[in-house]
Write an enzyme that holds these catalytic residues in place. Structure first.
Site, mmCIF file in Angstrom:
data_model
loop_
_atom_site.group_PDB
_atom_site.id
_atom_site.type_symbol
_atom_site.label_atom_id
_atom_site.label_comp_id
_atom_site.label_asym_id
_atom_site.label_seq_id
_atom_site.Cartn_x
_atom_site.Cartn_y
_atom_site.Cartn_z
ATOM 1 N N ALA A 65 -46.763 17.943 11.408
ATOM 2 C CA ALA A 65 -46.164 18.380 12.671
ATOM 3 C C ALA A 65 -47.151 18.071 13.792
ATOM 4 O O ALA A 65 -48.364 18.011 13.564
ATOM 5 C CB ALA A 65 -45.881 19.876 12.596
ATOM 6 N N GLY A 109 -46.493 18.636 7.457
ATOM 7 C CA GLY A 109 -45.054 18.371 7.592
ATOM 8 C C GLY A 109 -44.663 16.990 7.095
ATOM 9 O O GLY A 109 -43.512 16.781 6.708
ATOM 10 N N GLU A 112 -44.225 17.444 3.473
ATOM 11 C CA GLU A 112 -43.033 18.278 3.276
ATOM 12 C C GLU A 112 -41.747 17.479 3.508
ATOM 13 O O GLU A 112 -40.749 17.662 2.816
ATOM 14 C CB GLU A 112 -43.101 19.494 4.211
ATOM 15 C CG GLU A 112 -44.223 20.442 3.798
ATOM 16 C CD GLU A 112 -44.564 21.467 4.862
ATOM 17 O OE1 GLU A 112 -44.805 21.064 6.030
ATOM 18 O OE2 GLU A 112 -44.576 22.664 4.552
ATOM 19 N N GLU A 132 -52.797 22.567 6.249
ATOM 20 C CA GLU A 132 -52.570 23.586 7.289
ATOM 21 C C GLU A 132 -53.632 24.669 7.285
ATOM 22 O O GLU A 132 -53.954 25.256 8.311
ATOM 23 C CB GLU A 132 -51.174 24.218 7.105
ATOM 24 C CG GLU A 132 -50.012 23.298 7.435
ATOM 25 C CD GLU A 132 -49.529 22.459 6.267
ATOM 26 O OE1 GLU A 132 -50.266 22.354 5.247
ATOM 27 O OE2 GLU A 132 -48.428 21.901 6.372
HETATM 28 N N1 CAA Z 1 -50.562 16.095 15.446
HETATM 29 C C1 CAA Z 1 -50.890 15.520 16.615
HETATM 30 N N2 CAA Z 1 -51.675 14.439 16.707
HETATM 31 C C2 CAA Z 1 -52.157 13.920 15.555
HETATM 32 C C3 CAA Z 1 -51.874 14.466 14.302
HETATM 33 C C4 CAA Z 1 -51.020 15.616 14.262
HETATM 34 N N3 CAA Z 1 -50.637 16.188 13.112
HETATM 35 N N4 CAA Z 1 -52.507 13.754 13.365
HETATM 36 C C5 CAA Z 1 -53.174 12.773 14.000
HETATM 37 N N5 CAA Z 1 -52.963 12.868 15.335
HETATM 38 C C6 CAA Z 1 -53.489 12.001 16.386
HETATM 39 C C7 CAA Z 1 -54.954 12.283 16.683
HETATM 40 O O1 CAA Z 1 -55.076 13.391 17.551
HETATM 41 C C8 CAA Z 1 -55.381 10.979 17.309
HETATM 42 O O2 CAA Z 1 -54.910 10.932 18.630
HETATM 43 P P1 CAA Z 1 -55.941 10.580 19.834
HETATM 44 O O3 CAA Z 1 -56.341 9.157 19.549
HETATM 45 O O4 CAA Z 1 -55.117 10.751 21.053
HETATM 46 O O5 CAA Z 1 -57.086 11.524 19.696
HETATM 47 C C9 CAA Z 1 -54.583 9.936 16.519
HETATM 48 O O6 CAA Z 1 -53.489 10.659 15.934
HETATM 49 C C10 CAA Z 1 -55.371 9.300 15.397
HETATM 50 O O7 CAA Z 1 -55.909 10.338 14.582
HETATM 51 P P2 CAA Z 1 -57.469 10.456 14.209
HETATM 52 O O8 CAA Z 1 -58.315 9.874 15.280
HETATM 53 O O9 CAA Z 1 -57.717 11.875 13.832
HETATM 54 O O10 CAA Z 1 -57.501 9.496 12.941
HETATM 55 P P3 CAA Z 1 -58.494 9.591 11.678
HETATM 56 O O11 CAA Z 1 -58.192 8.351 10.890
HETATM 57 O O12 CAA Z 1 -59.869 9.875 12.093
HETATM 58 O O13 CAA Z 1 -57.990 10.862 10.852
HETATM 59 C C11 CAA Z 1 -56.320 12.275 9.828
HETATM 60 C C12 CAA Z 1 -56.707 10.851 10.265
HETATM 61 C C13 CAA Z 1 -57.225 12.729 8.683
HETATM 62 C C14 CAA Z 1 -54.864 12.213 9.338
HETATM 63 C C15 CAA Z 1 -56.465 13.251 11.024
HETATM 64 O O14 CAA Z 1 -55.770 12.696 12.143
HETATM 65 C C16 CAA Z 1 -55.878 14.612 10.780
HETATM 66 O O15 CAA Z 1 -56.497 15.420 10.099
HETATM 67 N N6 CAA Z 1 -54.665 14.907 11.321
HETATM 68 C C17 CAA Z 1 -54.060 16.197 11.240
HETATM 69 C C18 CAA Z 1 -53.461 16.440 9.849
HETATM 70 C C19 CAA Z 1 -52.881 17.844 9.754
HETATM 71 O O16 CAA Z 1 -53.565 18.825 9.889
HETATM 72 N N7 CAA Z 1 -51.554 17.930 9.498
HETATM 73 C C20 CAA Z 1 -50.856 19.190 9.375
HETATM 74 C C21 CAA Z 1 -50.249 19.574 10.684
HETATM 75 S S1 CAA Z 1 -49.589 21.245 10.679
HETATM 76 C C22 CAA Z 1 -48.058 21.121 9.938
HETATM 77 O O17 CAA Z 1 -47.616 20.040 9.590
HETATM 78 C C23 CAA Z 1 -47.328 22.414 9.782
HETATM 79 C C24 CAA Z 1 -46.115 22.367 8.925
HETATM 80 O O18 CAA Z 1 -46.141 22.697 7.769
HETATM 81 C C25 CAA Z 1 -44.827 21.966 9.493
#
Ligand code: CAA
Length: 258
Positions: A65, A109, A112, A132
């Site tokens: 998400a 998400g 999921e 999460e």
């Molecule tokens: N939401 C918003 N933006 C996201 C995102 C997310 N879930 N995942 C990645 N992005 C964005 C980053 O902010 C970044 O944007 P900017 O360049 O503007 O900063 C861009 O995508 C590239 O990401 P990274 O620079 O972080 O790339 P990386 O290769 O270094 O890392 C990653 C990749 C490990 C996937 C890391 O991006 C990450 O940990 N993302 C979040 C993953 C996460 O926590 N997902 C769960 C979300 S909560 C949820 O989903 C709740 C539910 O159950 C419904």
């Protein structure tokens, strides 16, 4: 309807939906999910489409998400809007076969969403996780429930409590994905698999999906009873007559999808 966050292609009786927010690893924002639900509504009504592939880009199926969109939401916001229900659950209620073709990250998400599809084909670079816990929250789009049913308690707890990611091989070993293919062959393989499904009777594939899904909602006795009734109902379908006649006459079945 113009699409901003998705791409939609049709390959004969198969529709290919691609998440298209590569700059944020296909983070699932509300507008994207509304588009997805709208496209699924349209595909469900389109009798020429008999199977769907949902995929992302080479780096990510979806990294979850959209954290930046949801970070300031209050309890009242998410409760009143029934956040991650409207539009999100549309995949789970989609009645035609839908395959998730996952390359790169399928996190939160994103994982999921893949779990809501009928099965997952993974590229050898796929990574699955429910991170999460690292954000101070828990899976909210079915991760704790579907994951536990599909991979068992121990693996689900391991993923949900540590937030660690599984590579494609571990995901295949624990039954999260049906098979692993080379990354550059993922979409072709998913389309081939979907075309094979689409070559069979459309309504019978829908009944088959309904029967397997009953296994996750019912007791064994009730599930078998439902299966038996669905099996009996296929005898009222033209394609069952054609399929069995074609076998007996040693020819290829010509299904009319009726
Ligand atoms: N939401 C918003 N933006 C996201 C995102 C997310 N879930 N995942 C990645 N992005 C964005 C980053 O902010 C970044 O944007 P900017 O360049 O503007 O900063 C861009 O995508 C590239 O990401 P990274 O620079 O972080 O790339 P990386 O290769 O270094 O890392 C990653 C990749 C490990 C996937 C890391 O991006 C990450 O940990 N993302 C979040 C993953 C996460 O926590 N997902 C769960 C979300 S909560 C949820 O989903 C709740 C539910 O159950 C419904």
């Amino acid at each position: 309807m113009p699409l901003h966050y998705l791409e939609l292609e049709t390959h004969e009786a198969v529709a290919l939906i691609r998440f298209n927010r590569p700059q944020v690893l296909n983070a699932l924002c509300a507008a994207m999910m509304a588009e997805l639900a709208g496209v699924l509504d349209q595909l469900e009504q389109d009798h020429a489409i008999r199977a769907v592939v949902l995929t992302g880009t080479a780096e990510a199926f979806a990294a979850g998400a959209d954290i930046k969109e949801m970070r300031d939401l209050t309890y009242m916001d998410v409760y009143r809007a029934d956040f991650v229900t409207v539009d999100w659950e549309r995949i789970a209620s989609f009645r035609k076969p839908i395959i998730a073709a996952v390359a790169g990250f399928a996190l939160g998400g994103g994982c999921e969403m893949a779990l809501m599809c009928d099965f997952i084909l993974a590229a050898d670079n796929a990574r699955f996780g429910q991170p999460e816990i690292k954000l101070g929250t828990i899976p909210g789009a079915g991760g704790s429930q579907r994951l536990a049913r599909f991979v068992g308690k121990s693996k689900a707890m391991d993923m949900v409590l540590t937030g660690r990611t599984l590579d494609a091989q571990e995901a295949e070993r624990c039954g999260l994905v049906s098979r692993v293919v080379k990354a550059d062959e993922l979409v072709d393989e998913a389309l081939l698999t979907a075309s094979r499904i689409a070559s069979y009777s459309g309504p019978v594939c829908m009944l088959a999906k309904e029967a397997v899904n009953a296994a996750f909602e019912t007791t064994l006795a009730e599930g078998v009873r439902q299966e038996r009734r669905l099996f009996h109902s296929t005898f009222a379908i033209d394609d069952q007559k054609e399929g069995m006649a074609a076998f007996s006459e040693k020819r290829r079945a010509q299904f009319s999808h009726r």
